[in-house]
Design a protein around this motif. Structure first.
Motif, PDB file in Angstrom:
ATOM      1  N   PHE A 397     -66.574  15.866  77.914  1.00  0.00           N
ATOM      2  CA  PHE A 397     -67.433  15.736  79.075  1.00  0.00           C
ATOM      3  C   PHE A 397     -66.604  15.260  80.260  1.00  0.00           C
ATOM      4  N   ASP A 398     -67.193  15.337  81.452  1.00  0.00           N
ATOM      5  CA  ASP A 398     -66.526  14.929  82.678  1.00  0.00           C
ATOM      6  C   ASP A 398     -66.931  13.506  83.044  1.00  0.00           C
ATOM      7  N   VAL A 399     -65.939  12.690  83.381  1.00  0.00           N
ATOM      8  CA  VAL A 399     -66.174  11.322  83.825  1.00  0.00           C
ATOM      9  C   VAL A 399     -65.984  11.289  85.338  1.00  0.00           C
ATOM     10  N   ASN A 400     -66.949  10.743  86.048  1.00  0.00           N
ATOM     11  CA  ASN A 400     -66.868  10.712  87.507  1.00  0.00           C
ATOM     12  C   ASN A 400     -66.016   9.548  87.992  1.00  0.00           C
ATOM     13  N   TYR A 401     -65.054   9.834  88.846  1.00  0.00           N
ATOM     14  CA  TYR A 401     -64.258   8.811  89.520  1.00  0.00           C
ATOM     15  C   TYR A 401     -64.996   8.295  90.753  1.00  0.00           C
ATOM     16  N   THR A 402     -65.402   9.231  91.608  1.00  0.00           N
ATOM     17  CA  THR A 402     -66.109   8.846  92.823  1.00  0.00           C
ATOM     18  C   THR A 402     -66.838  10.050  93.388  1.00  0.00           C
ATOM     19  N   GLU A 403     -67.796   9.781  94.272  1.00  0.00           N
ATOM     20  CA  GLU A 403     -68.486  10.831  95.014  1.00  0.00           C
ATOM     21  C   GLU A 403     -68.852  10.281  96.386  1.00  0.00           C
ATOM     22  N   ILE A 404     -68.527  11.041  97.429  1.00  0.00           N
ATOM     23  CA  ILE A 404     -68.685  10.571  98.795  1.00  0.00           C
ATOM     24  C   ILE A 404     -69.442  11.617  99.604  1.00  0.00           C
ATOM     25  N   GLN A 405     -70.424  11.165 100.348  1.00  0.00           N
ATOM     26  CA  GLN A 405     -71.168  12.033 101.252  1.00  0.00           C
ATOM     27  C   GLN A 405     -70.729  11.721 102.671  1.00  0.00           C
ATOM     28  N   GLY A 406     -70.269  12.737 103.405  1.00  0.00           N
ATOM     29  CA  GLY A 406     -69.805  12.526 104.760  1.00  0.00           C
ATOM     30  C   GLY A 406     -68.371  12.978 104.925  1.00  0.00           C
ATOM     31  N   LYS A 407     -67.732  12.459 105.958  1.00  0.00           N
ATOM     32  CA  LYS A 407     -66.402  12.907 106.356  1.00  0.00           C
ATOM     33  C   LYS A 407     -65.358  11.854 106.012  1.00  0.00           C
ATOM     34  N   GLY A 408     -64.180  12.309 105.574  1.00  0.00           N
ATOM     35  CA  GLY A 408     -63.135  11.357 105.257  1.00  0.00           C
ATOM     36  C   GLY A 408     -61.895  12.019 104.720  1.00  0.00           C
ATOM     37  N   VAL A 409     -61.004  11.189 104.158  1.00  0.00           N
ATOM     38  CA  VAL A 409     -59.750  11.651 103.561  1.00  0.00           C
ATOM     39  C   VAL A 409     -59.533  10.882 102.262  1.00  0.00           C
ATOM     40  N   TYR A 410     -59.350  11.601 101.164  1.00  0.00           N
ATOM     41  CA  TYR A 410     -59.103  10.973  99.861  1.00  0.00           C
ATOM     42  C   TYR A 410     -57.611  10.739  99.689  1.00  0.00           C
ATOM     43  N   ILE A 492     -56.453  14.483 100.724  1.00  0.00           N
ATOM     44  CA  ILE A 492     -57.489  15.523 100.726  1.00  0.00           C
ATOM     45  C   ILE A 492     -58.535  15.233 101.798  1.00  0.00           C
ATOM     46  N   PRO A 493     -58.540  15.965 102.918  1.00  0.00           N
ATOM     47  CA  PRO A 493     -59.610  15.798 103.910  1.00  0.00           C
ATOM     48  C   PRO A 493     -60.892  16.489 103.430  1.00  0.00           C
ATOM     49  N   PHE A 494     -62.037  15.938 103.823  1.00  0.00           N
ATOM     50  CA  PHE A 494     -63.320  16.581 103.529  1.00  0.00           C
ATOM     51  C   PHE A 494     -64.252  16.323 104.707  1.00  0.00           C
ATOM     52  N   ASN A 495     -65.125  17.272 104.989  1.00  0.00           N
ATOM     53  CA  ASN A 495     -65.996  17.194 106.160  1.00  0.00           C
ATOM     54  C   ASN A 495     -67.396  16.692 105.843  1.00  0.00           C
ATOM     55  N   ASN A 496     -67.886  16.958 104.637  1.00  0.00           N
ATOM     56  CA  ASN A 496     -69.237  16.504 104.328  1.00  0.00           C
ATOM     57  C   ASN A 496     -69.436  16.012 102.907  1.00  0.00           C
ATOM     58  N   HIS A 497     -68.477  16.288 102.013  1.00  0.00           N
ATOM     59  CA  HIS A 497     -68.702  15.852 100.625  1.00  0.00           C
ATOM     60  C   HIS A 497     -67.411  15.944  99.830  1.00  0.00           C
ATOM     61  N   ALA A 516     -61.632   2.656  83.445  1.00  0.00           N
ATOM     62  CA  ALA A 516     -62.022   2.141  84.754  1.00  0.00           C
ATOM     63  C   ALA A 516     -61.160   2.752  85.857  1.00  0.00           C
ATOM     64  N   PRO A 517     -61.654   3.779  86.562  1.00  0.00           N
ATOM     65  CA  PRO A 517     -60.930   4.344  87.703  1.00  0.00           C
ATOM     66  C   PRO A 517     -61.240   3.609  89.012  1.00  0.00           C
ATOM     67  N   THR A 518     -60.210   3.406  89.813  1.00  0.00           N
ATOM     68  CA  THR A 518     -60.342   2.866  91.164  1.00  0.00           C
ATOM     69  C   THR A 518     -59.893   3.942  92.137  1.00  0.00           C
ATOM     70  N   THR A 519     -60.669   4.203  93.169  1.00  0.00           N
ATOM     71  CA  THR A 519     -60.343   5.273  94.108  1.00  0.00           C
ATOM     72  C   THR A 519     -60.144   4.710  95.513  1.00  0.00           C
ATOM     73  N   PHE A 520     -59.286   5.391  96.295  1.00  0.00           N
ATOM     74  CA  PHE A 520     -58.932   4.952  97.646  1.00  0.00           C
ATOM     75  C   PHE A 520     -59.163   6.115  98.611  1.00  0.00           C
ATOM     76  N   TYR A 521     -59.713   5.800  99.778  1.00  0.00           N
ATOM     77  CA  TYR A 521     -60.064   6.846 100.727  1.00  0.00           C
ATOM     78  C   TYR A 521     -60.213   6.244 102.123  1.00  0.00           C
ATOM     79  N   TYR A 522     -60.306   7.133 103.115  1.00  0.00           N
ATOM     80  CA  TYR A 522     -60.630   6.749 104.487  1.00  0.00           C
ATOM     81  C   TYR A 522     -61.918   7.457 104.874  1.00  0.00           C
ATOM     82  N   LEU A 523     -62.800   6.738 105.583  1.00  0.00           N
ATOM     83  CA  LEU A 523     -64.147   7.243 105.834  1.00  0.00           C
ATOM     84  C   LEU A 523     -64.508   7.204 107.302  1.00  0.00           C
ATOM     85  N   ASP A 524     -65.227   8.230 107.723  1.00  0.00           N
ATOM     86  CA  ASP A 524     -65.910   8.221 108.993  1.00  0.00           C
ATOM     87  C   ASP A 524     -66.995   7.134 108.951  1.00  0.00           C
TER      88      ASP A 524
END
Length: 602
Positions: A397-410, A492-497, A516-524
């Protein structure tokens, strides 16, 4: 005449507001190298914008999410096509139209014939390759460029069992085709001469019309000094304060009692560029997990993570040295993420545990920051999957690290886990969905490939500016593991998700694993992270020995004994077989030995 003058004026007005005058420089080998050594670059949404793509050798049977072959695992030697060039049979790994730039190339080659072929890069529809040669030498052994832009990891591992990583940027205006020529990749799998070629290639796709300079050997030779400077900066990772940097340094230790919080505010348009301290506690492992960093920028809560995971070492102190994080042998934790804000930053460190913790030599530095419409807030999320079973109804099965709604850079992640079996836990592939994709544009070939090494190497630890394995002792036996990957040009840039999943593909389906995954990103400022803070997970007692997850006590009726070592003299006397229908969760075979004479070891 007047009309003609107006047309000329409009023309120059258009030029003034074109890409170059809006801060978009021509994309070149030099500009990309410069971007690599400026941590500030990932803290703004890219201009010009780009989409990060990935070409890989993932199993092509994986076509339908959650379908019967979604977790198919023959992830090698799956090429785009086979073609003939100048009388040679070449297998195509990547064939993309520009303007693009390759920013990461990972590969490894299995079996005795692996890696003995020829790798070729063709740029801008040329019939002659610009780069040609032994794939391992090109990618990981400095034929093109020195360390760490070219690196094979772990460096102390057997040569053929390393992951070969090339971070040298390769921009192109019109097209790029990468091929591999080898007589062994077409041999049937059953043959010992069969070559297993695994690869993952990340590339930036820029909008049409973006001005870009195609890579060539001549350009590489002209920029020898710049390449060396880039290697030196990435390798030494020396912290150089930016102009306008101020430092708030506590000369005394900060003492945080159970349930209390240390808090600091910074006013103005600034950017944090360094945090450093040593955490001291009677139970240090629990302190690293139960002490939590929480940041707010302009009132927006963006960062929540246990201290150890935030700095890349998990809940045991292990040396870490990458472009954004450092942990030394004395236990000092440092990070160099750029964290901008427009008006105010609030830094909080919470003690969620039941012991007092001390922050020794706490230091925080910040620099001036010109906030603009591309500036982003730094963020971190942490997910805890304690005691996770490695199969659901006998399926992966797939384990989710993170999910983001909106604009940003992973920009990266750290994975901390405790494995309970004598077997590899990380066969699973990453799957990254960008801006509403139904099928992930990033589909990998294994967790160890995503983290830049190969073949589940457990005996060697390594640190590199972008990848690392601070501890791999639990990869093939019960124990602790930390893998990490931070991103520079391959952010990884993303515009909405954005959604990142990792397959849980353990060799043994009946395992239980702390994950236990830890994720780093930049967000609008308007973006939202769907991962919520988990105080109960941070308070949970960390796993130090296997028996904390599986009791070895025999009740005469029930025993959790997945891979428990049972000795009779010097030989193992137990085999575990998975069977979800039995009360024990499995079948125990004792080779005829009476249960009361069997010794159980953690």
């Amino acid at each position: 005449m007047h009309k003609h003058f107006i047309e000329i004026f409009i023309f120059f007005l258009f030029i003034f507001y074109s890409a170059d005058f809006l801060g978009q420089e021509r994309i070149s080998f030099q500009s990309l190298l410069s971007e690599m050594t400026h941590r500030e670059s990932v803290a703004r949404f890219p201009n010009p914008e780009f989409k990060l793509g990935q070409a890989s050798s993932y199993d092509r049977r994986s076509k339908v999410p959650k379908g019967s072959e979604w977790y198919a695992n023959k992830d090698n030697s799956n090429f785009i096509r086979k073609e003939t060039n100048n009388g040679r049979t070449e297998h195509v790994l990547l064939d993309e139209k520009g303007p693009d730039a390759i920013v990461r190339f990972w590969a490894t080659f299995g079996n005795k014939t692996g890696g003995n072929g020829t790798l070729r890069f063709y740029f801008d529809d040329a019939d002659t390759p610009e780069i040609e040669g032994d794939p391992r030498m090109i990618l990981g052994e400095s034929t093109l460029v020195g360390y760490p832009l070219s690196a094979s990891e772990p460096q102390e591992s057997t040569y053929k069992l390393r992951g070969f990583n090339l971070y040298l940027p390769l921009p192109y205006e019109k097209s790029c085709k990468i091929t591999y020529e080898s007589e062994f990749v077409d041999i049937k799998v059953q043959s010992p001469d069969y070559e297993a070629a695994f690869y993952n290639i990340n590339y930036r796709s820029y909008p049409k019309g973006t001005s870009i300079e195609t890579f060539s050997k001549e350009i590489l030779e002209k920029n020898t000094k710049l390449v060396q400077k880039t290697n030196d900066i990435l390798h030494t990772q020396q912290y150089v304060p930016a102009d306008g940097t101020q430092t708030n340094k506590e000369t005394e230790n900060i003492r945080i009692k159970p349930g209390e919080t240390y808090k600091m505010n910074i006013e103005g348009s600034r950017a944090i560029n360094k945090i450093r301290f040593k955490l001291d506690a009677e139970d240090l492992s629990q302190g690293l997990r139960s002490t939590v960093v929480k940041f707010q920028f302009d009132g927006k809560k963006t960062t929540w993570s246990p201290v150890g995971d935030f700095f890349g070492t998990g809940y045991n102190v292990r040396p870490v040295r990458n472009w954004y994080q450092q942990v030394d042998a004395e236990g000092y934790l440092s990070c160099f993420w750029i964290m901008p804000f427009r008006e105010k930053a609030t830094i909080e460190i919470h003690n969620l545990g039941n012991q007092t913790v001390n922050l020794i030599d706490f230091e925080l530095s910040h620099q001036t920051w010109a906030w603009d419409n591309r500036s982003l807030y730094f963020g971190t999320s942490w997910k805890n999957y304690p005691g996770l079973y490695t199969s659901k109804n006998e399926e992966h099965f797939d384990v989710n690290y993170t999910e983001i709604q909106g604009k940003g850079v992973y920009v990266g992640d750290v994975l901390t886990l405790f494995n309970t079996l004598n077997g590899w836990w990380g066969e699973g592939d990453e799957k990254i969905y960008i801006d509403g994709e139904e099928f992930p544009s990033h589909f990998g070939t294994g967790t160890e490939d995503y983290y830049g090494y190969a073949w589940s190497r457990w005996e060697k630890i390594f640190s590199h500016p972008y990848i690392g394995q601070p501890d791999g002792s639990g990869n093939m036996k019960p124990g602790y593991v930390v893998n990490l990957r931070v991103r520079g040009l391959d952010a990884i840039p993303f515009n909405n998700h954005l959604k990142l999943d990792m397959e849980m593909w353990h060799w043994f389906k009946a395992a239980r694993i702390d994950y236990a995954p830890t994720t780093f990103y930049y967000l609008d400022p308007q973006a939202e992270v769907w991962v919520k803070p988990d105080p109960s997970g941070a308070k949970r007692k960390v796993t130090i020995v296997r028996s904390q997850l599986f009791s070895n006590k025999w009740t005469g009726k029930r025993l959790e004994a997945e891979d428990t070592k049972v000795l009779n003299g010097n030989r193992e006397a137990l085999i575990y077989q998975y069977n979800p229908n039995l009360e024990w969760g499995g079948i125990l075979k004792f080779y005829g030995l009476p249960v009361q004479k069997i010794k159980f070891l953690n």
